[in-house]
Design a protein around this motif. Structure first.
Motif, PDB file in Angstrom:
ATOM      1  N   ASP A   5       0.840  -1.202   0.000  1.00  0.00           N
ATOM      2  CA  ASP A   5       0.000   0.000   0.000  1.00  0.00           C
ATOM      3  C   ASP A   5       0.871   1.246   0.000  1.00  0.00           C
ATOM      4  O   ASP A   5       0.884   2.026   0.945  1.00  0.00           O
ATOM      5  CB  ASP A   5      -0.955   0.001   1.194  1.00  0.00           C
ATOM      6  CG  ASP A   5      -0.240  -0.335   2.509  1.00  0.00           C
ATOM      7  OD1 ASP A   5       0.990  -0.516   2.481  1.00  0.00           O
ATOM      8  OD2 ASP A   5      -0.924  -0.394   3.540  1.00  0.00           O
ATOM      9  N   GLY A   6       1.638   1.402  -1.069  1.00  0.00           N
ATOM     10  CA  GLY A   6       2.596   2.490  -1.149  1.00  0.00           C
ATOM     11  C   GLY A   6       1.980   3.868  -1.064  1.00  0.00           C
ATOM     12  O   GLY A   6       2.620   4.813  -0.587  1.00  0.00           O
ATOM     13  N   ASP A   7       0.734   4.024  -1.489  1.00  0.00           N
ATOM     14  CA  ASP A   7       0.104   5.340  -1.471  1.00  0.00           C
ATOM     15  C   ASP A   7      -0.191   5.813  -0.057  1.00  0.00           C
ATOM     16  O   ASP A   7      -0.472   6.993   0.160  1.00  0.00           O
ATOM     17  CB  ASP A   7      -1.189   5.316  -2.293  1.00  0.00           C
ATOM     18  CG  ASP A   7      -2.175   4.269  -1.805  1.00  0.00           C
ATOM     19  OD1 ASP A   7      -1.732   3.226  -1.281  1.00  0.00           O
ATOM     20  OD2 ASP A   7      -3.392   4.486  -1.961  1.00  0.00           O
ATOM     21  N   ARG A   8      -0.113   4.928   0.916  1.00  0.00           N
ATOM     22  CA  ARG A   8      -0.408   5.306   2.299  1.00  0.00           C
ATOM     23  C   ARG A   8       0.846   5.285   3.185  1.00  0.00           C
ATOM     24  O   ARG A   8       0.734   5.341   4.398  1.00  0.00           O
ATOM     25  CB  ARG A   8      -1.467   4.364   2.885  1.00  0.00           C
ATOM     26  CG  ARG A   8      -2.796   4.406   2.145  1.00  0.00           C
ATOM     27  CD  ARG A   8      -3.916   3.839   2.976  1.00  0.00           C
ATOM     28  NE  ARG A   8      -3.719   2.434   3.276  1.00  0.00           N
ATOM     29  CZ  ARG A   8      -4.122   1.442   2.492  1.00  0.00           C
ATOM     30  NH1 ARG A   8      -4.721   1.722   1.344  1.00  0.00           N
ATOM     31  NH2 ARG A   8      -3.943   0.190   2.841  1.00  0.00           N
ATOM     32  N   ARG A  16       9.671  -4.075  -0.133  1.00  0.00           N
ATOM     33  CA  ARG A  16       9.694  -4.949  -1.297  1.00  0.00           C
ATOM     34  C   ARG A  16       9.195  -6.320  -0.890  1.00  0.00           C
ATOM     35  O   ARG A  16       9.518  -6.817   0.197  1.00  0.00           O
ATOM     36  CB  ARG A  16      11.104  -5.057  -1.876  1.00  0.00           C
ATOM     37  CG  ARG A  16      11.119  -5.809  -3.230  1.00  0.00           C
ATOM     38  CD  ARG A  16      12.464  -5.734  -3.887  1.00  0.00           C
ATOM     39  NE  ARG A  16      12.484  -6.463  -5.146  1.00  0.00           N
ATOM     40  CZ  ARG A  16      13.579  -6.674  -5.870  1.00  0.00           C
ATOM     41  NH1 ARG A  16      14.752  -6.180  -5.452  1.00  0.00           N
ATOM     42  NH2 ARG A  16      13.535  -7.344  -7.001  1.00  0.00           N
ATOM     43  N   ILE A  17       8.423  -6.933  -1.754  1.00  0.00           N
ATOM     44  CA  ILE A  17       7.963  -8.295  -1.532  1.00  0.00           C
ATOM     45  C   ILE A  17       8.210  -9.105  -2.804  1.00  0.00           C
ATOM     46  O   ILE A  17       7.914  -8.648  -3.914  1.00  0.00           O
ATOM     47  CB  ILE A  17       6.478  -8.349  -1.109  1.00  0.00           C
ATOM     48  CG1 ILE A  17       6.087  -9.782  -0.733  1.00  0.00           C
ATOM     49  CG2 ILE A  17       5.552  -7.776  -2.182  1.00  0.00           C
ATOM     50  CD1 ILE A  17       4.758  -9.867   0.002  1.00  0.00           C
ATOM     51  N   GLU A  29       7.182  -6.809  -6.175  1.00  0.00           N
ATOM     52  CA  GLU A  29       6.589  -5.473  -6.052  1.00  0.00           C
ATOM     53  C   GLU A  29       7.403  -4.668  -5.045  1.00  0.00           C
ATOM     54  O   GLU A  29       7.921  -5.207  -4.071  1.00  0.00           O
ATOM     55  CB  GLU A  29       5.140  -5.611  -5.563  1.00  0.00           C
ATOM     56  CG  GLU A  29       4.363  -4.321  -5.493  1.00  0.00           C
ATOM     57  CD  GLU A  29       2.933  -4.536  -5.013  1.00  0.00           C
ATOM     58  OE1 GLU A  29       2.227  -3.536  -4.822  1.00  0.00           O
ATOM     59  OE2 GLU A  29       2.539  -5.704  -4.796  1.00  0.00           O
ATOM     60  N   HIS A  30       7.514  -3.364  -5.297  1.00  0.00           N
ATOM     61  CA  HIS A  30       8.277  -2.546  -4.377  1.00  0.00           C
ATOM     62  C   HIS A  30       7.668  -1.158  -4.229  1.00  0.00           C
ATOM     63  O   HIS A  30       6.922  -0.690  -5.097  1.00  0.00           O
ATOM     64  CB  HIS A  30       9.736  -2.421  -4.842  1.00  0.00           C
ATOM     65  CG  HIS A  30       9.910  -1.558  -6.052  1.00  0.00           C
ATOM     66  ND1 HIS A  30       9.679  -2.021  -7.336  1.00  0.00           N
ATOM     67  CD2 HIS A  30      10.291  -0.253  -6.180  1.00  0.00           C
ATOM     68  CE1 HIS A  30       9.908  -1.053  -8.193  1.00  0.00           C
ATOM     69  NE2 HIS A  30      10.269   0.032  -7.522  1.00  0.00           N
ATOM     70  N   ASP A  33      12.844   2.524  -2.824  1.00  0.00           N
ATOM     71  CA  ASP A  33      14.065   2.020  -3.454  1.00  0.00           C
ATOM     72  C   ASP A  33      13.981   0.507  -3.626  1.00  0.00           C
ATOM     73  O   ASP A  33      14.029  -0.240  -2.649  1.00  0.00           O
ATOM     74  CB  ASP A  33      15.266   2.405  -2.595  1.00  0.00           C
ATOM     75  CG  ASP A  33      16.597   2.000  -3.226  1.00  0.00           C
ATOM     76  OD1 ASP A  33      16.591   1.358  -4.293  1.00  0.00           O
ATOM     77  OD2 ASP A  33      17.645   2.312  -2.630  1.00  0.00           O
ATOM     78  N   LYS A  34      13.888   0.046  -4.858  1.00  0.00           N
ATOM     79  CA  LYS A  34      13.741  -1.382  -5.138  1.00  0.00           C
ATOM     80  C   LYS A  34      14.923  -2.188  -4.633  1.00  0.00           C
ATOM     81  O   LYS A  34      14.759  -3.308  -4.145  1.00  0.00           O
ATOM     82  CB  LYS A  34      13.581  -1.603  -6.649  1.00  0.00           C
ATOM     83  CG  LYS A  34      13.448  -3.066  -7.045  1.00  0.00           C
ATOM     84  CD  LYS A  34      13.297  -3.214  -8.546  1.00  0.00           C
ATOM     85  CE  LYS A  34      13.175  -4.684  -8.942  1.00  0.00           C
ATOM     86  NZ  LYS A  34      13.047  -4.846 -10.418  1.00  0.00           N
ATOM     87  N   ASP A  35      16.117  -1.647  -4.745  1.00  0.00           N
ATOM     88  CA  ASP A  35      17.335  -2.384  -4.401  1.00  0.00           C
ATOM     89  C   ASP A  35      17.914  -1.965  -3.062  1.00  0.00           C
ATOM     90  O   ASP A  35      19.116  -2.122  -2.816  1.00  0.00           O
ATOM     91  CB  ASP A  35      18.379  -2.198  -5.505  1.00  0.00           C
ATOM     92  CG  ASP A  35      17.887  -2.717  -6.851  1.00  0.00           C
ATOM     93  OD1 ASP A  35      17.324  -3.823  -6.870  1.00  0.00           O
ATOM     94  OD2 ASP A  35      18.053  -2.015  -7.861  1.00  0.00           O
ATOM     95  N   ALA A  36      17.069  -1.456  -2.175  1.00  0.00           N
ATOM     96  CA  ALA A  36      17.538  -0.974  -0.881  1.00  0.00           C
ATOM     97  C   ALA A  36      18.112  -2.118  -0.043  1.00  0.00           C
ATOM     98  O   ALA A  36      17.743  -3.283  -0.186  1.00  0.00           O
ATOM     99  CB  ALA A  36      16.387  -0.311  -0.121  1.00  0.00           C
TER     100      ALA A  36
END
Length: 344
Positions: A5-8, A16-17, A29-30, A33-36
């Motif tokens: 729920d990135g918008d919240r 990332r999952i 899905e992320h 930062d996708k590669d954090a």
């Protein structure tokens, strides 16, 4: 299927999952930062457990059933005679003191634990740090390696993973700061998670760091039959002990609530996932809600990493919602594939 729920979420949060089924990534899905690099906190426990089990099951001169005291400094006196190495992995040591040492020196933390009462009749009690630290002392003395080198050699490198542990390597990305949802600032209770002077001490059971893909190298291999069978024999045996229940009623909240079955270093079964019987896995979770799971029966692996601290109950319910959606989707897809006219 969107799971996050990135918008919240506050703008300082990254999550990332990754969901892997039968060796193939079926969802990635992320947010942020996708590669954090994340502080893994208690997700570190099954990784260090794998290292210890891999080492112990590959040796003839030391085993899980051996008393731990011969591998400890002299300050750990006769009261520790009842503690076996395996007890440290199953939270059954009877060591009564437990705390995150923070900025304590190694010597002070060691003296504090050595002075702890030990109750051999005490039931399994979740250890945030103490049991894992004592285990690391034993593994250092038995292997001749410091705990950082030990963990990498026996728990990380066999999977081709690159999890960080100990001092930051040259050019290594530091973990994201752990954030508080209410204030948008660093979480005061977990200030040590990304503190360089604390990371250097490589506190076992909570001190690993890394990204989702490298963590998936480990738990994907544990979940996938062909990859697991290809592991060296001691590591296959270690994976078996990580999957096999050793007891019930282990509570990770310190209040005796939400008690789960446990193994040699992992949480196991359907209760931990909050799912109906038949949806069972091994894995662990942390104070940021991050979790990993491996379900060898379905060849399913999930890695979810976040740098956002949620309230314990909210974190638990979120994990259960995420896992339920994943299992529901997989079972729905299987049902559709089994219908007449769908390739069968």
């Amino acid at each position: 299927m969107s799971l996050l729920d990135g918008d919240r979420l506050p703008p300082t949060v990254s999550e990332r999952i990754i969901v892997r089924l039968a060796g193939e990534v079926v969802h990635d899905e992320h947010v942020g930062d996708k590669d954090a690099t994340f502080a893994l906190l208690c997700v570190s426990k099954p990784v260090f457990a794998l290292a210890a089990l891999n080492f112990l099951l590959g040796r003839d001169d030391v085993s899980l059933d051996d008393p731990v005291r011969p591998f400890l400094p002299a300050a750990f006196g006769p009261r520790f005679d009842s503690v076996r190495i395996g007890d440290l992995l199953t939270h059954s040591s009877g060591i009564t003191r437990d705390a995150t040492p923070g900025r304590w020196s190694e010597a002070r933390f060691q003296r504090w634990i050595a002075g702890s009462p030990v109750d051999p009749a005490r039931g399994p009690t979740y250890s945030v740090m103490t049991g894992w630290y004592v285990l690391s002392l034993a593994m250092e003395n038995a292997s001749g390696l410091d705990r950082t080198a030990f963990a990498r050699r026996f728990g990380v490198e066999p999977f081709g993973a690159r999890l960080g542990f100990g001092p930051l390597a040259s050019g290594e990305q530091p973990p994201l700061p752990v954030m508080n949802r209410e204030t948008g600032d660093r979480e005061p209770d977990l200030w040590w998670a990304d503190a360089p002077e604390i990371m250097e001490r490589a506190w076992p059971g909570s001190g690993f760091r890394g990204g989702a893909e490298d963590l998936m190298r480990i738990f994907g291999a544990l979940a996938t039959g062909g990859e697991r069978d290809a592991l060296p024999k001691p590591l296959r045996a270690a994976a078996d002990l990580l999957e096999r229940p050793a007891g019930d009623g282990l509570s990770t909240d310190g209040e005796g609530k939400h008690a789960f079955a446990f193994s040699h270093g992992a949480l196991v079964g359907s209760q931990w996932l909050g799912q109906r019987p038949g949806r069972e896995a091994l894995g662990h979770d942390s104070g940021t809600g991050s979790f990993v799971l491996a379900d060898p029966g379905r060849e399913l692996a999930v890695v979810y990493l976040s740098n956002l601290v949620r309230e314990p109950v909210e974190s638990l319910l979120r994990r259960r919602r995420l896992v339920k959606r994943i299992y529901d989707r997989l079972e729905n897809d299987q049902h559709e594939n089994d219908q007449p006219g769908n390739g069968r």
